[in-house]
Each structure stands twice: as structure tokens, then as C-alpha cells.
Design an enzyme around this catalytic site. Structure first.
Site, PDB file in Angstrom:
ATOM      1  N   THR A  14      -1.046   1.362  -4.920  1.00  0.00           N
ATOM      2  CA  THR A  14      -1.327   1.995  -3.637  1.00  0.00           C
ATOM      3  C   THR A  14      -1.179   1.051  -2.450  1.00  0.00           C
ATOM      4  O   THR A  14      -0.723   1.459  -1.372  1.00  0.00           O
ATOM      5  CB  THR A  14      -2.780   2.535  -3.671  1.00  0.00           C
ATOM      6  OG1 THR A  14      -2.870   3.472  -4.738  1.00  0.00           O
ATOM      7  CG2 THR A  14      -3.174   3.204  -2.383  1.00  0.00           C
ATOM      8  N   SER A  59       0.215   1.292 -11.586  1.00  0.00           N
ATOM      9  CA  SER A  59      -0.260   0.377 -12.630  1.00  0.00           C
ATOM     10  C   SER A  59      -0.614   1.099 -13.918  1.00  0.00           C
ATOM     11  O   SER A  59      -0.845   0.447 -14.940  1.00  0.00           O
ATOM     12  CB  SER A  59      -1.416  -0.481 -12.129  1.00  0.00           C
ATOM     13  OG  SER A  59      -2.626   0.217 -12.148  1.00  0.00           O
ATOM     14  N   ASP A  91      -5.726   0.614 -11.195  1.00  0.00           N
ATOM     15  CA  ASP A  91      -6.099   1.265 -12.462  1.00  0.00           C
ATOM     16  C   ASP A  91      -6.104   0.307 -13.652  1.00  0.00           C
ATOM     17  O   ASP A  91      -6.969   0.397 -14.515  1.00  0.00           O
ATOM     18  CB  ASP A  91      -5.173   2.457 -12.752  1.00  0.00           C
ATOM     19  CG  ASP A  91      -5.440   3.611 -11.781  1.00  0.00           C
ATOM     20  OD1 ASP A  91      -6.525   3.629 -11.179  1.00  0.00           O
ATOM     21  OD2 ASP A  91      -4.565   4.486 -11.636  1.00  0.00           O
ATOM     22  N   THR A 167     -14.203  -5.174 -14.365  1.00  0.00           N
ATOM     23  CA  THR A 167     -13.862  -3.847 -14.847  1.00  0.00           C
ATOM     24  C   THR A 167     -13.812  -2.907 -13.642  1.00  0.00           C
ATOM     25  O   THR A 167     -14.539  -3.127 -12.666  1.00  0.00           O
ATOM     26  CB  THR A 167     -14.889  -3.443 -15.943  1.00  0.00           C
ATOM     27  OG1 THR A 167     -14.382  -2.375 -16.676  1.00  0.00           O
ATOM     28  CG2 THR A 167     -16.241  -3.119 -15.409  1.00  0.00           C
ATOM     29  N   CYS A 281     -21.853  -0.697 -23.069  1.00  0.00           N
ATOM     30  CA  CYS A 281     -22.636  -0.840 -21.834  1.00  0.00           C
ATOM     31  C   CYS A 281     -21.849  -1.632 -20.798  1.00  0.00           C
ATOM     32  O   CYS A 281     -21.097  -2.544 -21.142  1.00  0.00           O
ATOM     33  CB  CYS A 281     -23.939  -1.584 -22.104  1.00  0.00           C
ATOM     34  SG  CYS A 281     -25.050  -0.651 -23.136  1.00  0.00           S
TER      35      CYS A 281
HETATM   36  N1  ASP Z   1      -2.708   4.655  -9.545  1.00  0.00           N
HETATM   37  C1  ASP Z   1      -2.691   3.509  -8.691  1.00  0.00           C
HETATM   38  C2  ASP Z   1      -2.332   2.301  -9.525  1.00  0.00           C
HETATM   39  O1  ASP Z   1      -3.157   1.811 -10.246  1.00  0.00           O
HETATM   40  C3  ASP Z   1      -3.986   3.345  -8.002  1.00  0.00           C
HETATM   41  C4  ASP Z   1      -4.056   2.119  -7.151  1.00  0.00           C
HETATM   42  O2  ASP Z   1      -3.111   1.469  -6.820  1.00  0.00           O
HETATM   43  O3  ASP Z   1      -5.163   1.764  -6.794  1.00  0.00           O
HETATM   44  O4  ASP Z   1      -1.224   1.847  -9.432  1.00  0.00           O
END
Ligand code: ASP
Length: 344
Positions: A14, A59, A91, A167, A281
Site C-alpha cells: 500500500t 505482500s 500483511d 506480529t 497466545c
Molecule cells: N495487502 C497489502 C499488502 O500487504 C496491505 C498493505 O500494504 O499494508 O501488500
């Protein structure tokens, strides 16, 4: 920091999108023009070059081959730059940052992953602040001229986190990442405050960078859950395609106590599979001595992942199994703290 050289590596995601004025759709922008998009970067007296992967990917399409290309690129350009900023979708960023932490040896320079929840080209973007701070951190030096953060990290929403401790916890909030079992390495406020006690120092600042690009991806992840069946268990644990299995267990490493469950784990262990116990967890650690089932798993030969994240466990297994065909050696190395991924 003045005069430092930074390589900005754009893989996709993004952060690098902007609205096309013609049809209002989001399209990746040309990173060689980064100063036009983020003129604030020009205020630092830095030399910033960019490298754009082709094709750019969301990603969710990341494969270990991208990690191999990234590691190779960083090694090839290592002497030319003081630090590296990797722009990556959120992601799978925690997987990629974990993988790079294990693949790069003798790292003496920062490799800072960042991205954003909103594209850089829209109002209210978090991308600009993430990118600018990541660049500043990648260029930061201590009083001896060494990099302040010679680690693979994620910078997101004003926090610098160790890459293999992270994470993704939110698909909406600007604070998308957490490092539940290790403190932030830096916090960006009016100033960037480095938590120098938490930052790992290389053993030898003059040792040349080395990369390990052999990865064995024959790992499956099984999240234990109420109602899990013997068929599913056997498929994941005893299938031909896997050399190692990450068992995501309850709490401090607990699993069902039924005989059939333990029998299948025993069957997989007898086949020589590497079995690793990682907690479901978000924070805390596996402690297999605490409950009877944990103890039973330990006796069968399941290795405790302690407080490792699943992302990091996967990357650690890929790398260790890529290094050796000997599963006993892999099991022994799993307990070692290789790159700060587990607590002592
Ligand atoms: N779907 C996108 C990715 O992981 C979300 C992002 O860039 O934050 O490439």
C-alpha cells in the site's frame, strides 16, 4: 547521520500507491521520484537511492524467493550504503523481516522494513511519517560512527521493533504491529529515543556480511483447536510433504490429552519430523513443564519454541532446514537464540 547513504528498496504494498488523477484508481508511483512525493526527505543531507522490484507485489504474494532476492541485493550493495529501508506490504511484513533476520549474518547496518495502512498519496496517510522516520533511523550513527541499530527491524506508527519479534495485530489501526515479548528498540516522538540496552550489537563490526539463501520450506503450521480430528492431525503431522510442523498450542504449550492425539504426535516424531511447540497466545511463553500434556509432548521430542512468534518460528525452520539435512541438528539449534528471536 549527515552524508549517509541509504538504499530504499520498494517491493510493493500500500505505501507506494498514489491516486491516478485521470481515473482516481490507486497505482504504484515511481520511487526514483521519491523526493517529489515526500519532499521532507530532502531536508536531510542524505544520499537516497532507490531500487524497485519488478513486478511490484501485494505482500500476500510474497514467496521465499523474494527473501532470497532481498538478501542478495543487500549483500551486493552492502558496501555502498549505510543503511537499507525496505518498503513492503504489511500483511506478510513480519514473515519477511523474520526471514531476513536469519538470512543475514554479521549484520552491522540497519535493515528497516516499513509500510503503511494508507497509501502515501492520500491525505492522512501514515506512510510519510513511517518512511521518513525509517530513513532517519537507517542513517543514524553512534559516537563511534557505527550504525545505531544494526538489526533487521520494522518501523511502524512511531515504534521501532525487532523484526523477528513482530506480529501484525490490526488490519485497520495505524499501530498495526506489536512485539509482545520484547521491548521497542526506539520510539519516535519529538525526538527518536533509542532503547540502546535492547539493541543487539554485532560481535565483530568488521566481519563481512554473509547471507544464507538455502531455505527448506517443507513446514506446516497446525493450530490446535477444540474439535480437531485425527484425520486433520495425521494429514498435517505425518504427510510426506512436511519435514517440520509448528504446533500452535494453547497457553503455555498445552494440547488435548487424548490418547489418539499423543499417538499421532508420537507417530510423527518416530518418522523423524521436527516438531515445534509455539503458543497461540499473543504474549508469553511456552513452558512444557507446567502441565501434564506439555510434559508428554516434551517427552515425545517436541521442541519448545519458548516465546517465539509463529512468523519467526517458520523463518527459523526454513533457514535451519536449508542449512542441514539432519533433523536432529535442526532440533538442537531450534532452542538456540540465533538472532534475538527468543528470550534467554
Ligand atoms: N495487502 C497489502 C499488502 O500487504 C496491505 C498493505 O500494504 O499494508 O501488500
Amino acid at each position: 547521520m549527515t552524508g549517509s547513504s541509504i538504499l530504499m528498496i520498494y517491493t510493493g504494498g500500500t505505501i507506494g500507491m498514489k491516486q491516478d488523477p485521470k481515473d482516481q484508481t490507486l497505482k504504484p508511483f515511481d520511487f526514483s521520484q521519491i523526493l517529489e512525493e515526500v519532499p521532507e526527505l530532502g531536508k536531510y543531507a542524505l544520499n537516497i537511492d532507490s531500487y524497485t522490484f519488478n513486478p511490484l507485489i501485494d505482500s500476500s504474494d510474497v514467496e521465499p524467493s523474494l527473501w532470497q532476492s532481498l538478501a542478495t541485493l543487500i549483500k551486493d550493495r552492502y558496501d555502498e550504503y549505510d543503511g537499507f529501508v525496505v518498503l513492503h506490504g504489511t500483511d506478510t511484513m513480519a514473515y519477511s523481516a523474520s526471514a531476513l533476520s536469519f538470512m543475514l549474518d554479521n549484520l552491522t547496518k540497519p535493515v528497516i522494513f516499513t509500510g503503511s495502512q494508507l497509501p502515501i498519496g492520500v491525505p492522512r496517510t501514515d506512510g510519510k511519517e513511517n518512511l521518513i522516520s525509517a530513513v532517519e533511523i537507517a542513517a543514524a550513527k553512534d559516537e563511534d560512527g557505527h550504525s545505531l541499530v544494526p538489526e533487521v527491524c520494522i518501523f511502524f506508527d512511531s515504534q521501532l521493533l525487532r523484526g523477528n519479534r513482530c506480529t501484525k495485530v490490526s488490519s485497520e489501526e495505524f499501530r498495526a504491529f506489536r512485539s509482545p515479548n520484547y521491548p521497542a528498540l526506539a520510539e519516535a516522538g519529538i525526538n527518536i529515543r533509542y532503547n540502546r540496552k535492547a539493541i543487539a550489537e554485532p560481535q565483530d563490526w568488521s566481519a563481512p556480511i554473509r547471507i544464507s539463501t538455502n531455505l527448506d520450506t517443507r513446514v506446516s503450521i497446525l493450530k490446535v483447536h477444540p474439535g480437531i480430528t485425527p484425520q486433520v492431525m495425521r494429514y498435517f503431522l505425518c504427510g510426506d510433504g512436511t519435514r517440520a510442523v509448528i504446533l500452535e498450542t494453547y497457553g503455555s504449550g498445552n494440547a488435548p490429552s487424548s490418547q489418539w492425539f499423543l499417538d499421532i504426535v508420537r507417530e510423527a516424531a518416530a518418522m523423524g519430523k521436527v516438531l515445534m511447540n509455539v503458543t497461540q497466545c499473543l504474549s508469553g511463553s511456552v513452558d512444557m513443564d507446567l502441565y501434564a500434556t506439555g510434559k508428554a509432548l516434551e517427552k515425545i521430542g517436541v521442541v519448545s519454541g519458548r516465546d517465539i512468534t509463529t512468523e519467526s518460528a517458520l523463518a527459523k525452520l526454513f533457514c535451519l532446514m536449508g542449512d542441514s539435512k539432519d533433523n536432529e541438528w535442526v532440533k538442537n539449534r531450534l532452542g538456540d537464540n540465533l538472532k534475538g528471536e527468543i528470550s534467554k
